[in-house]
Design a protein around this motif. Structure first.
Motif, PDB file in Angstrom:
ATOM      1  N   GLU A  68       0.862  -1.171   0.000  1.00  0.00           N
ATOM      2  CA  GLU A  68       0.000   0.000   0.000  1.00  0.00           C
ATOM      3  C   GLU A  68       0.899   1.222   0.000  1.00  0.00           C
ATOM      4  O   GLU A  68       2.001   1.169   0.519  1.00  0.00           O
ATOM      5  N   HIS A 314       1.015  -0.131   9.886  1.00  0.00           N
ATOM      6  CA  HIS A 314       0.799  -1.201   8.917  1.00  0.00           C
ATOM      7  C   HIS A 314       0.409  -2.422   9.717  1.00  0.00           C
ATOM      8  O   HIS A 314       1.258  -3.063  10.328  1.00  0.00           O
ATOM      9  N   ASP A 318       2.603  -7.591   3.899  1.00  0.00           N
ATOM     10  CA  ASP A 318       2.341  -7.655   2.459  1.00  0.00           C
ATOM     11  C   ASP A 318       3.213  -8.719   1.829  1.00  0.00           C
ATOM     12  O   ASP A 318       4.424  -8.771   2.080  1.00  0.00           O
ATOM     13  N   HIS A 393      -0.164  -7.622  -4.859  1.00  0.00           N
ATOM     14  CA  HIS A 393       0.261  -8.175  -3.574  1.00  0.00           C
ATOM     15  C   HIS A 393      -0.954  -8.544  -2.749  1.00  0.00           C
ATOM     16  O   HIS A 393      -2.075  -8.139  -3.035  1.00  0.00           O
ATOM     17  N   HIS A 395      -2.334  -8.251   1.098  1.00  0.00           N
ATOM     18  CA  HIS A 395      -2.166  -7.695   2.446  1.00  0.00           C
ATOM     19  C   HIS A 395      -2.918  -8.635   3.392  1.00  0.00           C
ATOM     20  O   HIS A 395      -4.104  -8.864   3.219  1.00  0.00           O
TER      21      HIS A 395
HETATM   22 ZN   LIG Z   1      -0.226  -4.042   3.573  1.00  0.00          ZN
END
Ligand SMILES: [Zn+2]
Length: 440
Positions: A68, A314, A318, A393, A395
Motif C-alpha cells: 500500500e 501497517h 504484504d 500483492h 495484504h
Molecule cells: Zn499491507
C-alpha cells in the motif's frame, strides 16, 4: 505511490544540497533497517528462525511497489466485524490478555503485539523475575494513545499479582498479595426463550465469567446457534475476600445441545482440552497461500511516514505475488466480510472461533460469501491489485481479541494434545470435575 514518489522527488530536489545529502542518507538508512530486519516465524511443527539475506539488486524490488502507499492505512478504513455476542460479552476496553504457553518469553509475547524492544528491556530491568514466566500464568496490559506500553499485570500465582506502571524513568513494579479463599461454585441453567448470556446471568455468572465460558467452548460451539432446551453447567473457582468475590477462574464447562454433550476443562497450562486431553483448536496455516511469497512490507504498528512524520500503522504483512494466486483461509471459520471497499479493494475477513480474525485485502476475485463456513486451506479468493495498492500483492492481517498482531510471529492455535504426565494429571482432574458438571 508514483504520485507520492514524484512529489517526494520534487521536494527533495528543491532542498539545499547539505539537506539533500542528509535526507538521502537517512532514507537509505531507514530502508536498510526496514529491509534487513530479520523476521522470525514459528511453523506448526518445529520453530525455525529465518533470516532473509538480500542482494543489493533485491532492494529495488523491495521498495513498496507491491504494497500500500505508505501513508495510506488502507486497513484502518474497515473495522473488525463484530457480532451480537461481542456486544453482550464485551471485555474491558483496551486491556489485552495473554496466557503464557510453551516457549514463551516476555519479549516473544510482547513483541508479536508490536511492543517495542526498548519498553520490553526496561520492563525486564524493573524486575528480573520477569525472565521466569511460567506456563499458564496470565499477562494483561494496556497501551498509551501512542501505542506504547502503559501498564503490564502479571498474575504469577493465585497469591501474587505484580503490576508494572510506566513512569518517566522506566517501569515501577508493585506487588499485591491475595488473602482470600478460593471456593468452587457449580452453576447450571437451561435456555428458555433467551440467549445463553441471559441464562448465565440469571444463574449468577458475571460478564467476565460468561466471556471465559464462551471462549473455552469457542472451537466446539457457536453460542449464537444454541436453541431453547439446550442445557449448560459450569464449575467456577472464585476467590472470596470478606464475603466479596475478588476474581474467578473457569475450571470446566459442559454443554448439552441437540442431545449431545460437549466439554472443555482447564489444564494446568491455562488452556482448555476435551475429556481425553485432546486440544480443541485446530492448527492454523502460517501463510495464506500454498507457497511462501516474498514479504514486500512488514507488520509495523508504528510505521512512520519518512516525509510527513505521521504514524501510519501497517497492521498486516504484504506478500508480493502474481495476480490470480489462490488465497487460502488459514484456519476453520466463518466468512464475516467479503466485498469491495475503497482502499482495501476486494477483501475478505474470516472469523475463527471467538478469538481470532484474519483479513485478506487487494484481491482480484472473491470466491466466498458472508456467512459461509470455510475450512483451513479452502480457497477464498484470488489475489490482485485492487484498492489503494501499488503493485500485485496480498495484504494479510491476523487479529487476536480485536488487536492486530504480527502474522509472521504471532502465536497461532496449534493442534496438540497433552502427553505424558501432563495428560495423566489432567485426566485425574477430569475425573473430579465431570461429576460436578451435572445437568437438570
Ligand atoms: Zn499491507
Amino acid at each position: 505511490m508514483q504520485q507520492i514518489a514524484r512529489s517526494v522527488a520534487l521536494a527533495f530536489n528543491n532542498l539545499p544540497r547539505p539537506h539533500r545529502v542528509m535526507l538521502g542518507s537517512l532514507t537509505v538508512l531507514t530502508l536498510a533497517v526496514a529491509v534487513w530486519r530479520p523476521y522470525i516465524y514459528h511453523p506448526v511443527s518445529t520453530p525455525i528462525v529465518k533470516t532473509i539475506e538480500l542482494e543489493k539488486s533485491d532492494v529495488r524490488s523491495l521498495l513498496p511497489e507491491a504494497s500500500e502507499p505508505i501513508d495510506q492505512a488502507a486497513q484502518e478504513e474497515e473495522a473488525i466485524p463484530q457480532d451480537e455476542l461481542d456486544d453482550k460479552t464485551e471485555a474491558e476496553v483496551g486491556v489485552h490478555e495473554y496466557v503464557v504457553s510453551t516457549g514463551d518469553t516476555l519479549s516473544s509475547v510482547l513483541n508479536q503485539y508490536g511492543i517495542e524492544m526498548g519498553d520490553i528491556s526496561q520492563l525486564a530491568a524493573s524486575d528480573k523475575e520477569l525472565r521466569n514466566l511460567k506456563i499458564g500464568q496470565q499477562l494483561s496490559w494496556t497501551l498509551t494513545d501512542a501505542g506504547d506500553l502503559q501498564r503490564l499485570t502479571w498474575e504469577m500465582s493465585r497469591r501474587e499479582t505484580r503490576t508494572y506502571d510506566r513512569t518517566e524513568n522506566g517501569f515501577k513494579m508493585t506487588s499485591e498479595l491475595q488473602q482470600g479463599d478460593w471456593v468452587n461454585s457449580a452453576m447450571k441453567g437451561t435456555l428458555g426463550g433467551g440467549s445463553f448470556v441471559a441464562s448465565a446471568r440469571d444463574a449468577g455468572l458475571t460478564s467476565g465469567e460468561i466471556s471465559s465460558v464462551i471462549k473455552a467452548m469457542q472451537w466446539q460451539m457457536d453460542f449464537r446457534k444454541l436453541k431453547k432446551g439446550d442445557a449448560w453447567s459450569v464449575l467456577m473457582s472464585r476467590e472470596m475476600l470478606d464475603g466479596k468475590r475478588e476474581q474467578s477462574q473457569l475450571v470446566g464447562v459442559r454443554l448439552r445441545s441437540d442431545g449431545k454433550d460437549y466439554y472443555a476443562i482447564r489444564a494446568e497450562d491455562g488452556k482448555f482440552y476435551d475429556r481425553n486431553g485432546t486440544g480443541l483448536a485446530k492448527g492454523f496455516l502460517r501463510f495464506p497461500t500454498s507457497k511462501q511469497f516474498r514479504v514486500s512490507s512488514n507488520f509495523n504498528p508504528r510505521r512512520l511516514n519518512p516525509v510527513t512524520g505521521r504514524v501510519a500503522p501497517h497492521r498486516g504483512v504484504d506478500f508480493a505475488m502474481p495476480q490470480g494466486t489462490p488465497v487460502l483461509a488459514v484456519g476453520d471459520g466463518e466468512v464475516v466480510m467479503a466485498k469491495r471497499s475503497g482502499a482495501a479493494g476486494y477483501y475478505v475477513a474470516v472469523r475463527h472461533g471467538r478469538t481470532y480474525t484474519t483479513r485478506y485485502m487487494h484481491l482480484r476475485k472473491l470466491l466466498v460469501k458472508p456467512g459461509q463456513k470455510v475450512k483451513r486451506g479452502d480457497r477464498i479468493a484470488l489475489s490482485g491489485n485492487t484498492g489503494r495498492s501499488t503493485g500485485p500483492h496480498l495484504h494479510y492481517e491476523v487479529w487476536i481479541n480485536q488487536l492486530a498482531v504480527n502474522p509472521l510471529t504471532a502465536k497461532l492455535p496449534r493442534t496438540e494434545g497433552l502427553t505424558g504426565k501432563d495428560r495423566s494429571d489432567y485426566l485425574a482432574q477430569v475425573k473430579e470435575v465431570i461429576p460436578q458438571l451435572g445437568l437438570d
